[in-house]
Design a protein around this motif. Structure first.
Motif, short mmCIF file in Angstrom:
data_model
loop_
_atom_site.label_atom_id
_atom_site.label_comp_id
_atom_site.label_asym_id
_atom_site.label_seq_id
_atom_site.Cartn_x
_atom_site.Cartn_y
_atom_site.Cartn_z
N ARG A 80 -3.62 -7.85 2.55
CA ARG A 80 -4.42 -6.90 3.33
C ARG A 80 -4.01 -6.89 4.79
O ARG A 80 -3.92 -5.84 5.42
CB ARG A 80 -5.91 -7.26 3.22
CG ARG A 80 -6.61 -6.54 2.11
CD ARG A 80 -8.10 -6.74 2.14
NE ARG A 80 -8.60 -6.83 3.51
CZ ARG A 80 -9.66 -7.51 3.90
NH1 ARG A 80 -10.35 -8.20 3.04
NH2 ARG A 80 -10.04 -7.54 5.14
N TRP B 20 -0.73 -4.99 5.35
CA TRP B 20 -0.92 -3.55 5.23
C TRP B 20 -1.66 -2.99 6.46
O TRP B 20 -1.33 -1.93 6.97
CB TRP B 20 -1.69 -3.20 3.95
CG TRP B 20 -0.76 -3.02 2.81
CD1 TRP B 20 -0.28 -3.99 1.98
CD2 TRP B 20 -0.16 -1.81 2.38
NE1 TRP B 20 0.56 -3.45 1.07
CE2 TRP B 20 0.64 -2.11 1.26
CE3 TRP B 20 -0.26 -0.49 2.80
CZ2 TRP B 20 1.38 -1.15 0.59
CZ3 TRP B 20 0.48 0.48 2.12
CH2 TRP B 20 1.30 0.14 1.03
N LYS B 21 -2.68 -3.73 6.90
CA LYS B 21 -3.46 -3.31 8.06
C LYS B 21 -2.58 -3.25 9.30
O LYS B 21 -2.65 -2.29 10.07
CB LYS B 21 -4.62 -4.28 8.27
CG LYS B 21 -5.64 -3.86 9.27
CD LYS B 21 -6.72 -4.94 9.32
CE LYS B 21 -8.02 -4.38 9.81
NZ LYS B 21 -9.07 -5.40 9.84
N HIS B 22 -1.74 -4.26 9.47
CA HIS B 22 -0.86 -4.30 10.63
C HIS B 22 0.19 -3.17 10.57
O HIS B 22 0.55 -2.60 11.60
CB HIS B 22 -0.17 -5.66 10.74
CG HIS B 22 0.36 -5.93 12.09
ND1 HIS B 22 -0.44 -6.35 13.13
CD2 HIS B 22 1.60 -5.80 12.61
CE1 HIS B 22 0.29 -6.49 14.21
NE2 HIS B 22 1.53 -6.17 13.92
N ALA C 261 -1.35 0.06 11.74
CA ALA C 261 -1.77 0.13 13.15
C ALA C 261 -0.73 0.78 14.04
O ALA C 261 0.41 0.88 13.76
CB ALA C 261 -2.07 -1.28 13.66
#
Length: 194
Positions: free
Chosen positions: A186, A189-191, A194
């Protein structure tokens, strides 16, 4: 230190990680097959994912000017989510069927050595990634740190099984891998988004 030598150091750290994990994947998966250990199987797959992550980082470091950062982070994240899914299914199956994994002295020695080696490599990658300002190398340093932590968790599970016959400690150690795999997947993927 010049950026070129920092880049070379980052690449050598990845090559060292690749070499260790190629050997480790074979050692741990052979031990997993011989013992029927869900935790060892999960850790062997984690080592295979670490190989994949290192290859992705090498690919990214060799193409810094090509904007590969987001793709590299997504690939690493997807690999961790796949690992977590497999280990979850394997650990639940082991608990439901009450499979009793056999002890493995070889796996215990390898896991202990892996804890030490991965901690050293993670530190080197983190320092180098920060000095380079490279988020992919810094993220992969966390992957390597998690590899050390997972080796420790699996070592505890395999050790408890070997010492006391606590067969259920092995799949419980697998759940640690599930948690970290999902968390890191997670985060990557989040990074990337961004």
């Amino acid at each position: 230190m010049q950026p070129v030598s920092l880049l070379q150091r980052g690449l050598w750290l990845e090559y060292a990680t690749l070499g260790w994990n190629v050997i480790g994947t074979v050692v741990v998966l052979v031990a997993a097959v011989r013992t029927g250990s869900a935790a060892l199987a999960g850790f062997g797959l984690d080592s295979a994912i670490e190989i994949f992550a290192s290859v992705v980082v090498v690919w990214q470091l060799k193409g810094l000017e090509q904007g590969r950062e987001a793709s590299a982070l997504k690939l690493i994240g997807a690999a961790f989510i796949a690992l977590a899914t497999y280990v979850l299914v394997q650990s639940v199956w082991t608990l439901l069927t009450a499979s009793h994994p056999a002890p493995s002295p070889l796996a215990i020695v390898w896991l202990l050595a892996t804890c030490v080696v991965m901690l050293l490599l993670a530190w080197g990658k983190l320092v180098t990634g920060r000095q380079l300002g490279n988020v992919v190398l810094s993220t992969e340093a966390r992957v390597t740190l998690i590899d050390a932590a997972l080796a420790g968790a699996v070592l505890i599970g395999v050790g408890l099984n070997s010492l006391f016959g606590w067969w259920w400690a092995d799949p419980l150690a697998g759940f640690v891998i599930v948690y970290y795999g999902l968390t890191e997947g997670r985060a990557a993927w989040k990074h990337a988004a961004a």
